[in-house]
Design an enzyme around this catalytic site. Structure first.
Site, mmCIF file in Angstrom:
data_model
loop_
_atom_site.group_PDB
_atom_site.id
_atom_site.type_symbol
_atom_site.label_atom_id
_atom_site.label_comp_id
_atom_site.label_asym_id
_atom_site.label_seq_id
_atom_site.Cartn_x
_atom_site.Cartn_y
_atom_site.Cartn_z
ATOM 1 N N TYR A 23 0.851 -1.199 0.000
ATOM 2 C CA TYR A 23 0.000 0.000 0.000
ATOM 3 C C TYR A 23 0.881 1.240 0.000
ATOM 4 O O TYR A 23 0.580 2.231 -0.663
ATOM 5 C CB TYR A 23 -0.919 -0.005 1.222
ATOM 6 C CG TYR A 23 -1.976 -1.090 1.180
ATOM 7 C CD1 TYR A 23 -3.231 -0.834 0.661
ATOM 8 C CD2 TYR A 23 -1.707 -2.366 1.665
ATOM 9 C CE1 TYR A 23 -4.199 -1.824 0.620
ATOM 10 C CE2 TYR A 23 -2.667 -3.355 1.642
ATOM 11 C CZ TYR A 23 -3.909 -3.087 1.112
ATOM 12 O OH TYR A 23 -4.852 -4.073 1.075
ATOM 13 N N ASN A 46 -13.420 -0.767 -3.804
ATOM 14 C CA ASN A 46 -13.129 -1.016 -5.208
ATOM 15 C C ASN A 46 -14.360 -1.587 -5.912
ATOM 16 O O ASN A 46 -14.844 -2.642 -5.552
ATOM 17 C CB ASN A 46 -11.958 -2.005 -5.304
ATOM 18 C CG ASN A 46 -11.627 -2.354 -6.742
ATOM 19 O OD1 ASN A 46 -12.197 -1.807 -7.673
ATOM 20 N ND2 ASN A 46 -10.697 -3.269 -6.914
ATOM 21 N N CYS A 54 -6.685 -5.330 -7.296
ATOM 22 C CA CYS A 54 -6.353 -4.866 -5.963
ATOM 23 C C CYS A 54 -5.843 -6.011 -5.086
ATOM 24 O O CYS A 54 -5.336 -5.768 -3.998
ATOM 25 C CB CYS A 54 -7.560 -4.207 -5.310
ATOM 26 S SG CYS A 54 -8.967 -5.293 -5.133
ATOM 27 N N HIS A 55 -5.939 -7.250 -5.581
ATOM 28 C CA HIS A 55 -5.425 -8.371 -4.782
ATOM 29 C C HIS A 55 -3.898 -8.425 -4.842
ATOM 30 O O HIS A 55 -3.282 -9.176 -4.104
ATOM 31 C CB HIS A 55 -6.015 -9.689 -5.291
ATOM 32 C CG HIS A 55 -5.724 -9.993 -6.710
ATOM 33 N ND1 HIS A 55 -6.481 -9.496 -7.756
ATOM 34 C CD2 HIS A 55 -4.744 -10.725 -7.284
ATOM 35 C CE1 HIS A 55 -5.990 -9.933 -8.899
ATOM 36 N NE2 HIS A 55 -4.921 -10.668 -8.652
ATOM 37 N N GLU A 84 -1.731 -16.828 -9.909
ATOM 38 C CA GLU A 84 -0.763 -16.068 -10.710
ATOM 39 C C GLU A 84 0.681 -16.509 -10.453
ATOM 40 O O GLU A 84 1.604 -15.948 -11.019
ATOM 41 C CB GLU A 84 -0.898 -14.571 -10.397
ATOM 42 C CG GLU A 84 -2.265 -14.026 -10.766
ATOM 43 C CD GLU A 84 -2.388 -12.543 -10.481
ATOM 44 O OE1 GLU A 84 -1.472 -11.974 -9.859
ATOM 45 O OE2 GLU A 84 -3.404 -11.963 -10.887
#
Length: 110
Positions: A23, A46, A54-55, A84
């Site tokens: 952040y 969001n 945003c993850h 991912e």
DNA sequence: CGATTGACCGCTA
DNA sequence: TTAGCGGCCAATC
């Protein structure tokens, strides 16, 4: 959609899959160092959690942090990251400093 | 308007 | 080394 929100989403979309940032990193990237907590507040509302990745934003020490409104859904955040290729153990991103995404200095983009 | 809240951060004991 | 605590900024009450 405020100007700040737009700046946040646009930077967020530049983080490639398999990489994460904190952040604080994001706050610095939009020219507002120190506003990490405020950004978390924005991300919590969001509107499109999947398109806007945003993850890929975690705590500065590698812990996952919250997802979609609170800490309850952080397990889903973990699943998305693992898809991912990001490894997570005990709620902490493995080898966080190495896969951490560095935002390019401002003005280097389009 | 001032006060409170929250997906945080870094220093201190 | 690991907890705890105050500070931070933007949105909401």
């Amino acid at each position: 959609m405020t100007e700040l929100e737009e700046a946040v989403w646009s930077r967020l979309r530049r983080i490639p899959p398999g990489r994460v940032c904190s952040y604080g990193d994001l706050a610095e990237a939009i020219g507002r160092p120190g506003s990490a907590r405020a950004l978390g507040r924005l991300l919590s509302k969001n509107p499109e959690p999947i398109v806007t990745p945003c993850h890929r934003v975690v705590l500065s020490d590698g812990r996952l942090g919250g997802y979609m409104g609170g800490y309850e859904r952080s397990s889903q955040k973990q699943e998305l990251l693992e898809i991912e290729g990001v490894k997570v153990l005990e709620g902490v991103v493995v080898d966080f400093p190495r896969i951490r995404f560095r935002f390019p200095p401002e003005g280097s983009g389009p």
